[in-house]
Design an enzyme around this catalytic site. Structure first.
Site, short mmCIF file in Angstrom:
data_model
loop_
_atom_site.label_atom_id
_atom_site.label_comp_id
_atom_site.label_asym_id
_atom_site.label_seq_id
_atom_site.Cartn_x
_atom_site.Cartn_y
_atom_site.Cartn_z
CB SER A 12 32.73 43.63 48.21
OG SER A 12 31.64 43.43 47.36
CB ALA B 99 47.11 41.61 48.75
CD GLN C 273 73.31 14.47 53.70
OE1 GLN C 273 73.46 13.90 52.62
NE2 GLN C 273 72.49 14.03 54.62
CB VAL D 263 45.03 35.30 37.62
CG1 VAL D 263 44.17 34.75 36.53
CG2 VAL D 263 44.96 36.82 37.66
N PRO E 248 66.17 28.10 36.87
CG PRO E 248 68.26 27.16 37.40
CD PRO E 248 67.58 28.12 36.45
CE LYS F 149 57.77 29.05 39.16
NZ LYS F 149 57.24 30.43 39.21
CB ALA G 111 53.38 30.65 39.15
C1 LIG Z 1 47.06 37.96 34.37
C2 LIG Z 1 47.66 37.92 35.74
C3 LIG Z 1 48.40 36.81 36.13
C4 LIG Z 1 48.98 36.77 37.40
N1 LIG Z 1 49.76 35.70 37.76
C5 LIG Z 1 50.44 35.75 38.92
C6 LIG Z 1 51.31 34.69 39.30
O1 LIG Z 1 51.43 33.67 38.63
N2 LIG Z 1 51.98 34.81 40.47
C7 LIG Z 1 51.86 35.90 41.27
O2 LIG Z 1 52.56 35.99 42.29
N3 LIG Z 1 51.00 36.88 40.97
C8 LIG Z 1 50.30 36.84 39.82
N4 LIG Z 1 49.43 37.83 39.52
C9 LIG Z 1 49.15 38.86 40.52
C10 LIG Z 1 48.18 38.29 41.56
O3 LIG Z 1 46.98 37.93 40.95
C11 LIG Z 1 47.93 39.32 42.65
O4 LIG Z 1 49.12 39.82 43.14
C12 LIG Z 1 47.20 38.70 43.81
O5 LIG Z 1 46.06 38.03 43.39
C13 LIG Z 1 46.81 39.74 44.83
O6 LIG Z 1 45.74 40.52 44.40
P1 LIG Z 1 45.11 41.53 45.43
O7 LIG Z 1 44.71 40.78 46.64
O8 LIG Z 1 46.02 42.69 45.58
O9 LIG Z 1 43.82 42.05 44.64
P2 LIG Z 1 42.41 41.33 44.33
O10 LIG Z 1 42.54 39.87 44.18
O11 LIG Z 1 41.82 42.08 43.19
O12 LIG Z 1 41.55 41.59 45.63
C14 LIG Z 1 40.95 42.83 45.88
C15 LIG Z 1 39.98 42.71 47.03
O13 LIG Z 1 39.45 44.00 47.30
C16 LIG Z 1 38.03 43.87 47.47
N5 LIG Z 1 37.41 45.15 47.11
C17 LIG Z 1 37.62 45.91 46.03
N6 LIG Z 1 36.82 46.99 46.07
C18 LIG Z 1 36.10 46.90 47.21
C19 LIG Z 1 35.10 47.71 47.84
N7 LIG Z 1 34.65 48.84 47.27
N8 LIG Z 1 34.58 47.31 49.01
C20 LIG Z 1 35.01 46.16 49.62
N9 LIG Z 1 35.95 45.35 49.07
C21 LIG Z 1 36.47 45.73 47.89
C22 LIG Z 1 37.64 42.74 46.52
O14 LIG Z 1 36.40 42.20 46.89
C23 LIG Z 1 38.80 41.78 46.77
O15 LIG Z 1 38.52 41.02 47.92
C24 LIG Z 1 48.80 37.87 38.28
C25 LIG Z 1 48.02 38.96 37.90
C26 LIG Z 1 47.46 38.99 36.63
C27 LIG Z 1 46.63 40.18 36.25
#
Ligand SMILES: Cc1cc2nc3c(=O)[nH]c(=O)nc-3n(C[C@H](O)[C@H](O)[C@H](O)COP(=O)(O)OP(=O)(O)OC[C@H]3O[C@@H](n4cnc5c(N)ncnc54)[C@H](O)[C@@H]3O)c2cc1C
Length: 507
Positions: free
Chosen positions: A44, A20, A153, A52, A101, A83, A55
């Protein structure tokens, strides 16, 4: 909201460097390049990311394209694959199978959706299969892939596709992109927030290396912790675990020794307490079991997942837990939550990364260039709610129509009291075959149709334009579509050779 909000945005601070955080940083750096904004991202490495999320759904293609990213370069950098959809196994009952699909079915006729003609003929020819009328299904069955022709097409040649990729590598790829465009990165842990005493706006974040980072706009990409939106601003969370029971997962990577194993789709296999995913990348396969801790413990979950692995694991199993639901606000004051901090729906239809994209799109469309305007905040929050609810309904549909016997969880799903929106959709389809949409919805009518058909839900009545058509005419026309699609699919290369020829990553 106080007048202090009415100054232009010069400094944007993103907290979090997961998928994100870096998708947001890359987008803001690109789309705001003509505005003099300083973008700072704080992450951090000691905390790390959720790790994770591999997909996607077709909107990712446009996201990358909008940033000017070369598709093949991106696939090489992320060990990615194509995919075409998701294969659902054992969901209706053990032994059942259907394919979701990223494409429409057949051709609409006289402004009437194709499925009315399909059901009209099915009344005479029970053996018809919906997947025969989708090019993506035909390609997936044969393990083939071809980029849709541009411009198409024939209506049959137009279909969507998405990617599987290594999420960590994607974040790194976007980090490089964003840093080249001026984004400043700080590796430190945030431990304090200073807020304006008058209006509660966030003014600065304090870091454990002693820095204090000021900003006009703060983007919370801190993942499930939601450090700004929930911990600091306490905007509240709507818990949906009474509808979607999954709250845990165990994930592991395994080897993929043969190129032909890289199928152009995700596999999703129903199990006693949830479902198992298999996501094929070029260098390995991602596997996981998403389950409800009410019906399974971590050891049993791992046992279930290990039994599904066709090849040796090449990583340690990781156990995760999560809460399904949404942040009541995506935008509050001068803070916007994007990614897991704005809510999470379990990964069954790979929607989280697409929700990150729409979060970014809403932010850009309603960007507070001249200061925070409550009407824009309200609109973004309305859209966020609407979008999350429509995805929630779609995911719930996968569970409630099951016919899996002798199992507590699946039985509980069958007896669930549904959200009104979902109940109405199902009942209307049963009544007359019409699939109602509340736009903008992430999943189009063809996706809803896939689920209805996959779970054996048929309309009692269909449109006269289809039901009054002679069976012989219907039969001839549908056979023509089937044959044309089969012919187009047979011309495509195997997915493995498309990758080998165009975007093979270094091993
Ligand atoms: C089991 C599972 C399977 C998934 N499979 C899919 C999938 O197939 N397809 C899909 O679209 N989505 C999937 N997702 C969701 C996907 O993993 C997330 O949407 C995506 O990784 C985005 O995560 P994020 O960046 O919001 O959070 P995170 O990856 O958790 O990143 C959080 C960030 O915040 C930072 N941070 C946290 N606290 C602090 C702090 N105090 N100081 C400084 N930095 C900090 C961390 O270091 C990290 O950089 C899945 C989720 C789960 C749980």
């Amino acid at each position: 909201m106080a007048n202090a909000a009415q100054h232009s945005i010069k400094q944007i601070v993103i907290l979090g460097g997961g998928t994100a955080g870096w998708m947001t940083a890359a987008s803001l750096a690109h789309y705001l390049r003509h505005r003099q904004c300083q973008i700072t991202l704080i992450e951090s490495c000691a905390i790390g990311t959720v790790g994770v999320g591999e997909a996607t759904i077709p909107s990712i293609v446009n996201f990358n394209h909008g940033l000017g990213i070369d598709e093949l370069e991106f696939l090489r950098a992320t060990q990615g694959s194509f995919k075409l959809g998701i294969q659902f196994e054992d969901w209706l009952e053990p032994g059942s199978r259907f394919f979701h699909p990223f494409s429409d079915y057949g051709i609409d006729h006289q402004t009437l959706p194709f499925h009315h003609y399909y059901y009209a003929l099915k009344a005479h020819e029970q053996a018809l299969e919906l997947g025969d009328y989708s090019l993506a299904c035909q390609l997936a069955r044969q393990g083939r892939f071809a980029q849709p022709r541009q411009p198409p097409q024939s209506p049959l040649g137009d279909y969507g596709y998405a990617y599987h990729f290594d999420a960590g590598r994607y974040a790194l790829f976007l980090r490089e992109y964003a840093e080249q465009r001026g984004v400043r990165r700080i590796d430190a842990r945030m431990h304090g927030v200073t807020r304006n005493a008058e209006n509660g706006f966030i003014e600065a974040l304090s870091l454990d290396d002693g820095q204090r980072v000021q900003g006009d706009l703060f983007i919370d990409c801190s993942g499930f912790r939601a450090l700004l939106m929930q911990e600091t601003l306490k905007t509240g969370f709507e818990d949906w675990s009474h509808w979607l029971f999954a709250d845990s997962a165990v994930a592991v990577q395994s080897a993929l020794p043969h190129a032909e194993d890289i199928v152009p789709y995700t596999r999703s296999i129903a199990k006693d307490a949830g479902w198992v995913w298999h996501i094929p990348l070029q260098h390995r396969q991602g596997n996981g079991y998403v389950y409800s801790s009410r019906f399974c413990d971590p050891q049993r979950a791992w046992d279930t997942l290990s039994q599904c692995l066709t090849h040796e694991p090449c990583s340690e199993p990781r156990h995760l837990s999560f809460k399904t639901g949404r942040s009541l606000k995506m935008w509050e004051g001068n803070c916007v939550a994007i990614g897991l901090s704005s809510g999470f729906l379990e990964p069954l239809e790979s929607t989280s990364i697409s929700l990150i994209q729409t979060g970014i799109a809403h932010l850009l469309q309603f960007f507070p260039h001249q200061g925070i305007d409550p009407v824009r905040v309200k609109e973004v929050n309305r859209r966020h709610r609407h979008e999350m609810e429509s995805i929630r309904d779609f995911i719930l549909l996968h569970y409630i129509l099951n016919q899996r016997q002798h199992n507590d969880m699946w039985h509980a799903y069958r007896n669930l009291s549904l959200p009104d929106t979902l109940e109405h959709k199902i009942e209307l389809f049963k009544s007359c075959g019409h699939i109602v949409q509340y736009p903008p919805e992430t999943f189009e009518t063809s996706s809803w149709l896939t689920m209805f058909e996959g779970f054996g839900i048929r309309p009692r009545d269909i449109d006269d334009r289809a039901s009054q058509m002679p069976a012989s005419v219907l039969s001839e026309q549908l056979a023509g579509i089937r044959q044309q699609l089969r012919h187009v699919a047979a011309q495509a290369d195997s997915h493995a050779s498309v990758i080998a020829k165009h975007c093979a990553a270094p091993r």
